[in-house]
Design an enzyme around this catalytic site. Sequence first.
Site, short mmCIF file in Angstrom:
data_model
loop_
_atom_site.label_atom_id
_atom_site.label_comp_id
_atom_site.label_asym_id
_atom_site.label_seq_id
_atom_site.Cartn_x
_atom_site.Cartn_y
_atom_site.Cartn_z
N ASP A 1 -7.09 4.40 -4.37
CA ASP A 1 -7.74 4.27 -3.06
C ASP A 1 -8.32 5.66 -2.80
O ASP A 1 -8.57 6.41 -3.77
CB ASP A 1 -6.72 3.85 -1.98
CG ASP A 1 -7.39 3.38 -0.69
OD1 ASP A 1 -7.78 2.20 -0.61
OD2 ASP A 1 -7.54 4.19 0.25
N LYS B 1 0.86 -1.19 0.00
CA LYS B 1 0.00 0.00 0.00
C LYS B 1 0.88 1.23 0.00
O LYS B 1 2.03 1.17 0.45
CB LYS B 1 -0.87 0.01 1.26
CG LYS B 1 -2.08 0.90 1.15
CD LYS B 1 -3.23 0.18 0.49
CE LYS B 1 -4.41 1.07 0.22
NZ LYS B 1 -5.61 0.28 -0.15
P1 NDP Z 1 -12.89 8.03 -2.72
O1 NDP Z 1 -11.81 9.01 -2.55
O2 NDP Z 1 -13.47 7.81 -4.07
O3 NDP Z 1 -14.10 8.40 -1.75
C1 NDP Z 1 -13.90 8.49 -0.37
C2 NDP Z 1 -15.20 8.89 0.29
O4 NDP Z 1 -15.07 8.72 1.69
C3 NDP Z 1 -15.53 10.37 0.07
O5 NDP Z 1 -16.93 10.52 0.10
C4 NDP Z 1 -14.88 11.02 1.29
O6 NDP Z 1 -15.45 12.25 1.67
C5 NDP Z 1 -15.14 9.98 2.36
N1 NDP Z 1 -14.08 10.07 3.36
C6 NDP Z 1 -12.77 9.84 3.19
N2 NDP Z 1 -12.09 10.07 4.31
C7 NDP Z 1 -13.00 10.45 5.21
C8 NDP Z 1 -12.92 10.81 6.58
N3 NDP Z 1 -11.74 10.82 7.23
N4 NDP Z 1 -14.07 11.13 7.20
C9 NDP Z 1 -15.27 11.12 6.55
N5 NDP Z 1 -15.40 10.80 5.25
C10 NDP Z 1 -14.29 10.46 4.60
O7 NDP Z 1 -12.34 6.65 -2.10
P2 NDP Z 1 -12.86 5.17 -2.35
O8 NDP Z 1 -14.33 5.15 -2.54
O9 NDP Z 1 -12.00 4.55 -3.37
O10 NDP Z 1 -12.50 4.48 -0.95
C11 NDP Z 1 -13.42 4.39 0.13
C12 NDP Z 1 -12.97 3.29 1.08
O11 NDP Z 1 -12.96 2.05 0.38
C13 NDP Z 1 -11.57 3.44 1.67
O12 NDP Z 1 -11.57 2.90 2.97
C14 NDP Z 1 -10.72 2.56 0.76
O13 NDP Z 1 -9.55 2.11 1.43
C15 NDP Z 1 -11.68 1.41 0.52
N6 NDP Z 1 -11.43 0.58 -0.66
C16 NDP Z 1 -11.31 1.14 -1.90
C17 NDP Z 1 -11.10 0.34 -3.00
C18 NDP Z 1 -11.04 0.89 -4.38
O14 NDP Z 1 -10.94 0.08 -5.31
N7 NDP Z 1 -11.12 2.18 -4.60
C19 NDP Z 1 -10.95 -1.11 -2.85
C20 NDP Z 1 -11.18 -1.61 -1.52
C21 NDP Z 1 -11.39 -0.78 -0.48
P3 NDP Z 1 -14.57 13.61 1.56
O15 NDP Z 1 -14.49 13.91 0.10
O16 NDP Z 1 -15.33 14.61 2.35
O17 NDP Z 1 -13.23 13.31 2.16
O1 2IT Z 2 -8.02 -1.45 -0.64
C1 2IT Z 2 -7.95 -1.94 -1.79
O2 2IT Z 2 -8.09 -3.15 -1.98
C2 2IT Z 2 -7.75 -1.03 -2.92
N1 2IT Z 2 -7.68 0.17 -2.72
C3 2IT Z 2 -7.60 -1.59 -4.30
C4 2IT Z 2 -6.21 -2.09 -4.53
C5 2IT Z 2 -5.90 -2.50 -5.94
O3 2IT Z 2 -4.71 -2.80 -6.17
O4 2IT Z 2 -6.77 -2.54 -6.81
#
Ligand code: NDP
Ligand code: 2IT
Length: 452
Positions: free
Chosen positions: A172, A132
């Site tokens: 992420d 990561k």
């Molecule tokens: P994005 O940046 O697309 O969206 C993040 C969302 O979460 C936004 O709405 C943001 O709001 C909110 N957020 C982030 N940090 C905070 C915080 N500290 N407090 C409140 N709201 C918060 O990210 P993703 O959708 O890609 O990721 C969301 C989660 O999913 C994370 O935990 C990530 O690790 C996990 N994840 C993502 C994957 C992927 O493929 N993208 C795969 C597996 C897991 P704001 O804009 O106000 O910060």
């Molecule tokens: O938390 C996760 O699994 C991710 N942000 C996606 C990682 C990836 O390599 O697609």
Amino acid sequence: MTTRSETQTTLTHLLTEIEHRNPAQPEFHQAAHEVLETLAPVVAARPEYAEPGLIERLVEPERQVIFRVPWQDDQGRVHVNRGFRVEFNSALGPYKGGLRFHPSVNLGVIKFLGFEQIFKNALTGLGIGGGKGGSDFDPHGRSDAEVMRFCQSFMTELYRHIGEHTDVPAGDIGVGGREIGYLFGQYRRITNRWEAGVLTGKGQGWGGSLIRPEATGYGNVLFAAAMMRERGEDLEGQTAVVSGSGNVAIYTIEKLAALGANAITCSDSSGYVVDEKGIDLDLLKQIKEIERGRVDAYAERRGASARFVAGGSVWDVPADLALPSATQNELNEADAETLIRNGVKAVSEGANMPTTPEAVHLLQKAGVAFGPGKAANAGGVAVSALEMAQNHARTAWTAQRVEEELASIMTSIHSTCHDTAERYGAPGDYVTGANIAGFERVADAMLAQGVI
Ligand code: NDP
Ligand code: 2IT
């Protein structure tokens, strides 16, 4: 033969040691506790796992890189951010895991995410190790040109550590298609190589896989559906509270609707929206993906069915399902109590470690089906691995093919976690099932490959 309680004592000592050796990394301690606290049954049952040094090696990253990322804003002012890449474990394949750009990023956060990623990636059954990275850069309010300059500076150091057979980053929080584009461009420029498999989540038309943007959210809903099937129910007609409004939240809401359920909330760090008619995805995508706006704008434009609640907890909204899809520790003990009081049936983690340990315990005790992130949100990284496979073969699969593969991977992760939990005396406990099944696969590879 070691007993389960002797094993637990050894693991508890190891956890104390981890806290001493890694001071001021509370999220990493939390992730390590959560895994190690469930391993006693498998370590006691299989003596090879008690081999001195095996678990000590597993909790120590193979490599940790920290670097300076200087960049200039549109006014010419210089900013200095910190970049990270933690290459945690490569027993099963090249390090694989996302990059997070968020002001809260520090070494402990990246280590917790990298540690989770080892087990998650193992659960997919594919050949990917765990890693990561990210930066404390905050993309909110930055212009495209600023984000581009930041990404170029970040990659100017990162490029020497990654590669299609070495380490393959993706997105992420704060890193989506736009950032992956800038990062890939700079990598290509510095190395003078078209190495498509060095990053995943690329744009369609230049090596990206169809369904990768959708994969995490879609996969989580498929995992939730599988947990509900175990209870003799399906998703049809169920209401859902979803937190977040980014990549994972949006495609969670989309898949819920496709399976007949209704997501009535979304959120960001300023508050949440509740929409009695169900979230209008076209409007949410327009505001978040195109305008890069905030969720209060959704409530303003949606009309009477929606209202924005500043601050507050999205988990106060009653629903059958809860799918936390924003960030770590966003669902605490008090939230769990509220969800239970409101009759929640299943909680499935789209985000990484969004539920605090106390909240997990309460939900499980109350009989709520609980899907831990390392299993439930593995669809994203799984389709990343499918993107790597397509890149290596210089081909592109249809959306239908990728979706079918994703569905079969999620079904298999669900049954692996379910059956493993049962085998080790914890029926219905997906946390134990996911940790043990992920651990077995990585530990077997580490033992076979010797002390390295
Ligand atoms: P994005 O940046 O697309 O969206 C993040 C969302 O979460 C936004 O709405 C943001 O709001 C909110 N957020 C982030 N940090 C905070 C915080 N500290 N407090 C409140 N709201 C918060 O990210 P993703 O959708 O890609 O990721 C969301 C989660 O999913 C994370 O935990 C990530 O690790 C996990 N994840 C993502 C994957 C992927 O493929 N993208 C795969 C597996 C897991 P704001 O804009 O106000 O910060
Ligand atoms: O938390 C996760 O699994 C991710 N942000 C996606 C990682 C990836 O390599 O697609």
